[in-house]
Design an enzyme around this catalytic site. Structure first.
Site, short mmCIF file in Angstrom:
data_model
loop_
_atom_site.label_atom_id
_atom_site.label_comp_id
_atom_site.label_asym_id
_atom_site.label_seq_id
_atom_site.Cartn_x
_atom_site.Cartn_y
_atom_site.Cartn_z
N GLY A 32 -4.34 -4.06 -4.57
CA GLY A 32 -5.10 -3.04 -5.27
C GLY A 32 -4.24 -1.81 -5.49
CG HIS A 33 -1.25 -1.39 -7.72
ND1 HIS A 33 -0.35 -1.95 -8.60
CD2 HIS A 33 -0.91 -1.83 -6.49
CE1 HIS A 33 0.50 -2.72 -7.92
NE2 HIS A 33 0.17 -2.67 -6.66
CB THR A 34 -5.72 3.71 -5.64
OG1 THR A 34 -6.36 2.65 -4.90
CG2 THR A 34 -6.73 4.82 -5.88
CB THR A 56 -7.67 -10.25 0.76
OG1 THR A 56 -7.17 -11.27 -0.10
CG2 THR A 56 -6.60 -9.21 1.02
CE LYS A 72 -1.46 7.67 0.34
NZ LYS A 72 -2.55 6.97 1.06
CB VAL A 92 3.84 16.84 -2.94
CG1 VAL A 92 5.30 16.78 -2.55
CG2 VAL A 92 3.69 17.28 -4.41
NE ARG A 114 -4.11 0.69 2.66
CZ ARG A 114 -4.25 1.46 1.61
NH1 ARG A 114 -3.96 2.76 1.69
NH2 ARG A 114 -4.68 0.97 0.47
CE LYS A 171 3.22 -2.48 -4.68
NZ LYS A 171 2.79 -2.16 -3.29
CG ASP A 225 -1.76 -1.25 1.36
OD1 ASP A 225 -2.41 -1.62 0.38
OD2 ASP A 225 -1.72 -1.87 2.43
CE LYS A 267 1.68 10.88 -7.79
NZ LYS A 267 1.54 11.99 -6.83
CG ASP A 298 0.33 14.79 0.28
OD1 ASP A 298 1.09 13.88 -0.13
OD2 ASP A 298 -0.90 14.69 0.28
CD GLN A 331 0.45 -8.78 -2.45
OE1 GLN A 331 1.28 -9.36 -3.13
NE2 GLN A 331 -0.82 -8.82 -2.75
#
Length: 426
Positions: A40-42, A130, A332, A415, A306, A16, A13, A18, A334, A225
């Site tokens: 899951g890649h967002t 999961t 992250k 950022v 999380r 990766k 998490d 982005k 920011d 992962q």
């Protein structure tokens, strides 16, 4: 760029998706080499949010070839749903842009039933899987009873293997797990339909990648992962069921070790993990809750909140060693805006000893007390920064200290969640 590997440097998490999306601009082919739809890649591009589970994150760049390699375990139902949703939005409309390994193993309904039932029986000792059937599928792979994509495409072979496996699995489900048996016909009919939908994409992906390397094409290898979830090197038994480190690319994609020029590790400016297991820097109070809410720290696959805590340099140094990292993308940053002071774990203490390494004993790791350094925080927002010099002085100081402790150069700083909210350093 003959080959660039992207791996997670913490417990997964790390963002990766982005980073792969950004690096995919300069790649011809993006390869997923391990794991399953437990990852899951967002991706956030403008107002469009995309969550991917099996298809590589490079898919949002038109014309890129997406490869699901042999090391991945595939749930055909999930893959077809993901593919359908992407095609409806104008992605992967050319069948030649998706390639699925004929050697990848297939997740079946009994794998998911076994996964869920085992977690239930473990009670308080549950691992926190999961429930997607990933572990039981890899078990069958190692036991040489798995069903591969090439088997799924051959009706006679699939029938024979499914009948044999289901006979054994139903005994286990009924007698040991106290779960109902599964019907052959329902599974067979559904999976024959999946085979017809996926057949056009299936090929020898290892051969395809070798030919691409020989042709000088640029290939990006995307992990799932994180390093500390690796079945050999993570916080065992609270790990995933496959190897997640960079070395897994060779087996998981069928590419020799000479095919890579860089290994990029992704880590957050703090630490998170999902599920159970030791977490030395976890913050259970207000700070942990703030990181969770500000960082939107909820699983892309399960929606589970999380666990959150301070940056753990001990973990990241281990990841740098295990993966041979040539660079780190920090994500992250920011999220830490407004927190003061900031803490960084530089070592552990337990049983009268100081550790600058991650002990193999899970029990010992659960006992350790982090040794922290404190740095001042900052209040100005970071999302407009595009150069290191644009960051507040305290943010630059924090980044410099993390880079020093990781003993690996930072090549990118995220950022914000948007694709363009990124500082490229090299």
């Amino acid at each position: 760029m003959p080959g660039v590997i992207v791996v997670g440097a913490q417990w997964g998490d790390e963002g990766k998706g982005k980073v792969v999306d950004l690096l995919a601009r300069d790649a011809d082919i993006v390869v997923r080499f391990g794991g399953g739809n437990n990852a899951g890649h967002t991706l956030l591009v403008g107002e469009e949010r995309t969550v991917l589970h099996l298809i590589p994150a490079g898919v949002l760049h038109q014309g890129k070839i997406c490869v699901i390699a042999n090391g991945v375990v595939i749930d055909p139902e999930v893959l077809i749903a993901e593919l359908t949703a992407l095609r409806q939005r104008g992605y992967l409309t050319d069948d030649a842009c998706l390639k699925i390994s004929d050697e990848a193993h297939v997740i079946l309904p009994y794998h998911k039933a076994i996964d869920l039932a085992r977690e239930r029986l473990r009670g308080k000792g549950e691992i926190g899987t999961t429930g997607r059937g990933i572990g039981p599928t890899y078990e069958d792979k190692m036991a040489r009873t798995g069903i591969r994509v090439v088997d799924l495409l051959d009706e006679a072979v699939f029938r024979e293997k499914l009948e044999r496996n289901l006979e054994e699995k139903n005994i286990y489900l009924r007698s040991i797990l106290k779960e109902p048996a599964m019907e052959f016909a329902a599974i067979f009919d559904a999976y024959r339909g999946y085979a017809d939908r996926l057949r056009r994409y299936v090929t020898d992906t290892a051969l395809y990648l070798h030919q691409a390397i020989d042709a000088g094409r640029r290939i990006l290898f995307e992990g799932a992962q994180g390093t500390m979830l690796d079945v050999d090197h993570g916080t065992y038994p609270y790990v995933t069921s496959s190897n997640t480190v960079a070395g897994a690319v060779c087996a998981g994609a069928g590419v020799g070790p000479g095919g890579f020029e860089a290994v990029v590790g992704i880590c957050k400016a703090y630490t998170t993990r999902v599920g159970n297991g030791p977490f030395p820097t976890e913050e259970r109070g207000a700070i942990g809750e703030r990181l969770r809410e500000t960082g939107d720290e909820f699983g892309a696959t399960t929606g589970r909140p999380r666990r959150c805590g301070w940056f753990d340099a001990v973990l990241v140094r281990r990841a740098a060693r295990l993966n041979g990292l040539t660079g780190i993308a920090l994500t992250k940053l920011d999220v830490l805006t407004g927190l003061d002071p900031l803490r960084i774990c530089v070592a552990y203490r337990a049983r009268g000893e100081r550790f600058e390494r991650v002990p193999a004993s899970t029990r010992l790791l659960e006992e350790v007390v982090p040794e922290y350094e404190e740095l001042p925080g900052w209040t100005p927002p970071l999302t407009a920064a595009r150069r290191l010099e644009d960051l507040p002085a305290n943010a630059r100081r924090y980044v410099a200290r993390l880079e020093e402790l990781a003993a690996t150069p930072f090549t990118m700083i995220s950022v914000g969640a948007e694709r363009e909210e990124t500082i490229i350093l090299g």
